[in-house]
Scaffold this motif. Structure first.
Motif, mmCIF file in Angstrom:
data_model
loop_
_atom_site.group_PDB
_atom_site.id
_atom_site.type_symbol
_atom_site.label_atom_id
_atom_site.label_comp_id
_atom_site.label_asym_id
_atom_site.label_seq_id
_atom_site.Cartn_x
_atom_site.Cartn_y
_atom_site.Cartn_z
ATOM 1 N N MET A 87 0.885 4.210 -2.773
ATOM 2 C CA MET A 87 0.642 5.611 -2.421
ATOM 3 C C MET A 87 1.819 6.484 -2.847
ATOM 4 S SD MET A 87 -1.498 5.374 1.200
ATOM 5 C CE MET A 87 -0.061 5.227 2.193
ATOM 6 N N ARG A 88 3.035 5.980 -2.697
ATOM 7 C CA ARG A 88 4.201 6.749 -3.145
ATOM 8 C C ARG A 88 4.216 6.858 -4.666
ATOM 9 N NH1 ARG A 88 6.611 4.187 1.717
ATOM 10 N NH2 ARG A 88 7.032 5.932 3.116
ATOM 11 N N LEU A 144 1.525 7.099 -6.451
ATOM 12 C CA LEU A 144 0.539 8.142 -6.709
ATOM 13 C C LEU A 144 1.184 9.521 -6.566
ATOM 14 C CD1 LEU A 144 -3.090 8.342 -5.577
ATOM 15 C CD2 LEU A 144 -1.559 10.182 -4.944
ATOM 16 N N LEU A 174 -2.480 11.890 2.508
ATOM 17 C CA LEU A 174 -1.907 10.570 2.765
ATOM 18 C C LEU A 174 -0.978 10.681 3.964
ATOM 19 C CD1 LEU A 174 -0.837 9.618 -0.878
ATOM 20 C CD2 LEU A 174 -2.832 8.765 0.364
ATOM 21 N N MET A 177 0.833 -1.202 0.000
ATOM 22 C CA MET A 177 0.000 0.000 0.000
ATOM 23 C C MET A 177 0.871 1.257 0.000
ATOM 24 S SD MET A 177 -2.966 1.283 -0.146
ATOM 25 C CE MET A 177 -4.250 0.232 0.472
ATOM 26 N N HIS A 178 1.938 1.247 0.801
ATOM 27 C CA HIS A 178 2.836 2.397 0.822
ATOM 28 C C HIS A 178 3.487 2.603 -0.544
ATOM 29 C CE1 HIS A 178 3.504 3.016 5.417
ATOM 30 N NE2 HIS A 178 2.234 3.027 5.076
#
Length: 157
Positions: free
Chosen positions: A15-16, A18, A112, A11-12
Motif C-alpha cells: 500500500m505504501r 502504491l 487507505l 500488505m502495508h
C-alpha cells in the motif's frame, strides 16, 4: 528464518508502494482532474520533519491536503517532501511513508488506513520471541487481533 509470513507487513509495504507511485505521477505530471489527497501522518515519527510551530499545534498527528496549492514535491523511496501553505505561510514538510496513517483521495472515494501495533507489543521481527501455533497458522504472541475485512466498495457512494 521466520516461522510465519507477516501478511500485514507485506500488505502495508504494498500500500505504501502504491502511495509512492501515485505521488511520483503527481510529481511528474501534476494532479489530474479533480484528484486531491488528504494525508494523515504521525507527527511524532522520528523521521518526520515539520516546523516547530506545527509540531506544537499537532503534537501527535496531522492531516494535510494536497489540492490547489502545493510546491516542491519530491518523492523518494522512504517518503516525500512537499511545501504546503498554512494560512499564507508556506512550510516544507517531510513525511515518511511509515508515518502515514491514512491516505484518501475523495474525488474517487479511495482510501487507505494503516493500523499500527502498540509499541509495547512484540513486532514479530525477533526470531527468539515465543510463538504460538493457532489453527495451523503461526501467530506471534501479542499480535492476535480480530481481523476486519474492509471492502473498497465502502468508499463508493
Amino acid at each position: 528464518m521466520s516461522r510465519s509470513i507477516d501478511y500485514g507487513k507485506l500488505m502495508h509495504q504494498a500500500m505504501r508502494g502504491l502511495i509512492q507511485r501515485v505521488l511520483v505521477g503527481v510529481q511528474d505530471n501534476g494532479l489530474p482532474g479533480m484528484h486531491h489527497f488528504f494525508i494523515t501522518f504521525d507527527t511524532k515519527h522520528p523521521d518526520a520533519r515539520l516546523a516547530d510551530w506545527l509540531k506544537e499545534r499537532y503534537p501527535s498527528e496531522m492531516t494535510v491536503v494536497m489540492q490547489h496549492w502545493f510546491d516542491n514535491l519530491e518523492v523518494t523511496n522512504d517518503g516525500f517532501s512537499v511545501t504546503l501553505n498554512f494560512g499564507d505561510a508556506p512550510e516544507n514538510l517531510y513525511i515518511p511513508y511509515d508515518a502515514i496513517k491514512t491516505f484518501v483521495d475523495p474525488s474517487v472515494e479511495f482510501g487507505l488506513r494503516f493500523e499500527t501495533p502498540d509499541d509495547d507489543e512484540p513486532s514479530g521481527d525477533d526470531p527468539d520471541e515465543d510463538d504460538d501455533i493457532t489453527d495451523g497458522i503461526d501467530v506471534p504472541e501479542g499480535e492476535r487481533t480480530d481481523a476486519e475485512v474492509v471492502s473498497l466498495d465502502s468508499f463508493r457512494k
